[in-house]
Design a protein around this motif. Structure first.
Motif, PDB file in Angstrom:
ATOM      1  N   UNK A   8     -41.225  -0.431   7.182  1.00 23.71           N
ATOM      2  CA  UNK A   8     -41.401  -1.084   8.557  1.00 23.71           C
ATOM      3  C   UNK A   8     -40.197  -0.586   9.643  1.00 23.71           C
ATOM      4  N   UNK A   9     -39.379   0.179   8.751  1.00 24.40           N
ATOM      5  CA  UNK A   9     -38.488   0.135  10.018  1.00 24.40           C
ATOM      6  C   UNK A   9     -37.784   1.934   9.488  1.00 24.40           C
ATOM      7  N   UNK A  10     -36.638   2.548  10.181  1.00 21.16           N
ATOM      8  CA  UNK A  10     -36.499   3.905  10.572  1.00 21.16           C
ATOM      9  C   UNK A  10     -35.294   3.707   9.345  1.00 21.16           C
ATOM     10  N   UNK A  11     -34.608   2.142   9.035  1.00 20.16           N
ATOM     11  CA  UNK A  11     -33.047   2.594   8.622  1.00 20.16           C
ATOM     12  C   UNK A  11     -33.291   1.350   7.421  1.00 20.16           C
ATOM     13  N   UNK A  12     -34.414   0.587   7.618  1.00 14.99           N
ATOM     14  CA  UNK A  12     -34.312  -0.177   5.979  1.00 14.99           C
ATOM     15  C   UNK A  12     -34.350   0.621   4.978  1.00 14.99           C
ATOM     16  N   UNK A  13     -33.326  -0.313   3.760  1.00 15.35           N
ATOM     17  CA  UNK A  13     -32.856  -0.034   2.581  1.00 15.35           C
ATOM     18  C   UNK A  13     -33.354   1.292   1.676  1.00 15.35           C
ATOM     19  N   UNK A  14     -33.380   2.713   1.430  1.00  9.08           N
ATOM     20  CA  UNK A  14     -34.772   3.635   1.544  1.00  9.08           C
ATOM     21  C   UNK A  14     -34.793   3.139  -0.364  1.00  9.08           C
ATOM     22  N   UNK A  15     -35.740   2.860  -0.814  1.00  4.69           N
ATOM     23  CA  UNK A  15     -36.395   2.594  -2.478  1.00  4.69           C
ATOM     24  C   UNK A  15     -36.697   4.269  -3.272  1.00  4.69           C
ATOM     25  N   UNK A 407     -39.806   1.262   2.142  1.00  2.00           N
ATOM     26  CA  UNK A 407     -38.181   1.164   2.377  1.00  2.00           C
ATOM     27  C   UNK A 407     -38.121  -0.215   2.171  1.00  2.00           C
ATOM     28  N   UNK A 408     -36.894  -1.156   1.768  1.00  3.71           N
ATOM     29  CA  UNK A 408     -37.310  -2.608   2.169  1.00  3.71           C
ATOM     30  C   UNK A 408     -36.797  -3.008   3.732  1.00  3.71           C
ATOM     31  N   UNK A 409     -37.334  -4.319   3.463  1.00  2.00           N
ATOM     32  CA  UNK A 409     -37.674  -4.730   4.900  1.00  2.00           C
ATOM     33  C   UNK A 409     -36.366  -5.152   5.729  1.00  2.00           C
ATOM     34  N   UNK A 410     -36.005  -4.688   6.993  1.00  2.00           N
ATOM     35  CA  UNK A 410     -34.600  -5.116   7.794  1.00  2.00           C
ATOM     36  C   UNK A 410     -34.886  -6.383   8.346  1.00  2.00           C
TER      37      UNK A 410
END
Length: 410
Positions: A8-15, A407-410
């Motif tokens: 849901x983003x380009x920058x949320x924590x990548x998992x 990715x985690x949501x921000x």
């Protein structure tokens, strides 16, 4: 994880990310066929693998799960029926019956383990790989001087382009260039047959049998409701509109698609080669894509009043469009090479604007782009540099080499 795919983003924590470690397909490049296979040079395999391992370990060191395309594909081809279907599709799309070699190629590909099958398809099949005694027809023995039955796929280590995760679904892309068209077959099979994905009925917002081309380097998930897509030499406006219609029709989260036209040249291959998101309000950019006063051709697509139609709003200022879709008062555009005409052109050629964010304000970049990296640091961005002498020969950076699927949501 409730879903195996969630971006849901380009920058949320990548998992979780999918990579492809370069293999024998790189060694099957020769000067004569570089243009056909979309390369400018021939990487040295042991060195490029070492650099790629460094990249993968940089991700693991930050807690990212690294999945490899080859392993996922082996696990997806989990029955003889699926293996045979895959081989038949590869041979059909490779037009391998032109020289009458279908039967021998099929037998050759299916003769070994699943691991060997995947490696053969990726690395290419040389005419010398099939013993002469297997060639029972005159046209097989007297085929042209082109060395391959199946072309190698040296661009596979750029896993970003054949498919992209958008929300809880995926876009399985139709690649523009002949040399890369078969690459999206792998993600199609992984989503359809791999145990990690197959039981989740992951939606496909775009499929590889579409008439119009689109590639993942042009697809950026800016926020939970906005997708940015570049109109480039590799992605068509028709494909973008069709993807937008599918998104608006079958889910409620994404409500806007920001369409950005970039120059159609090899130096500006995809949107992510000239623009990436590195923090909540910070972006890398190559200044050459903007006209006077930051003007460009920008379109915002939203759900139309009629079914299978979109509402289109045209603009011309990139910064203003970004602020509008992200609800920001200010944004910071960080120029590649610091805006210096020589440094920006040189580092753009080596993907100085192509960063992979692993969390807000933390990015992976190539070490060779030292001017751009210092400018990023001066803007408060943590920069993790990876080795790049051989990786960069393929004309793609860290974002190009990665397909984030969670990715985690921000």
């Amino acid at each position: 994880m409730k879903y195996p795919v969630h971006i849901t983003s380009e920058i949320g924590e990548l998992k979780t990310v999918i990579l492809h470690r370069p293999g024998k397909e790189v060694e099957n490049l020769t000067p004569e066929y570089l243009k056909r296979l979309l390369f400018d040079d021939i990487p040295f395999l042991p060195a490029i693998q070492k650099e790629h391992d460094y990249f993968a370990n940089a991700l693991r060191n930050r807690g990212v799960e690294v999945l490899y395309l080859t392993t996922l594909m082996e696990e997806a081809l989990n029955s003889n029926e699926i293996r045979e279907k895959f081989v038949d599709q590869i041979l059909t799309e490779s037009k391998s019956n032109i020289n009458g070699a279908w039967k021998n190629l099929r037998a050759y590909l299916l003769s070994g383990s699943t691991k060997e099958l995947v490696e053969k398809v990726m690395s290419g099949v040389l005419k010398t790989d099939i013993p002469s005694e297997k060639k029972i027809h005159l046209y097989e023995l007297m085929s042209d001087h082109y060395p391959f039955y199946l072309d190698p796929m040296p661009n596979l280590y750029f896993t970003r382009d054949p498919a992209a995760a958008i929300g809880n679904g995926v876009s399985i892309n139709r690649m523009q260039e002949r040399a890369r068209k078969r690459e999206s077959i792998f993600m199609d099979y992984i989503m359809n047959y791999h145990p990690r994905f197959a039981n989740h009925q992951i939606p496909k917002w775009f499929t590889r049998d579409n008439r119009f081309a689109m590639e993942g380097g042009d697809q950026l998930v800016l926020s939970k409701d906005t997708l940015a897509i570049g109109v480039s030499a590799r992605t068509s406006p028709q494909a973008i509109e069709q993807l937008a219609i599918q998104l608006f029709k079958y889910q409620d989260q994404f409500t806007k698609v920001l369409v950005v036209e970039i120059p159609k040249s090899r130096a500006f291959m995809h949107l992510d080669t000239v623009f990436t998101m590195v923090d909540h309000n910070k972006f890398t950019i190559h200044p050459a894509i903007q006209g006077p006063d930051g003007n460009m051709r920008i379109f915002t697509l939203e759900k139309g009043e009629q079914e299978n139609r979109v509402k289109i709003t045209e603009g011309n200022n990139f910064s203003e469009a970004l602020k509008a879709v992200l609800n920001l008062d200010e944004i910071i555009l960080i120029p590649c090479g610091g805006g210096d005409p020589i440094a920006s052109a040189r580092e753009q050629w080596n993907d100085g604007s192509n960063t992979l964010a692993i969390s807000p304000g933390v990015v992976i970049t190539y070490d060779r782009n030292y001017v751009s990296n210092e400018v990023l640091r001066n803007h408060g961005i943590e920069v993790i540099e990876v080795q790049s002498s051989e990786l960069s020969r393929g004309r793609g950076g860290p974002r190009c080499m990665s397909m984030p699927i969670y990715r985690e949501d921000i």
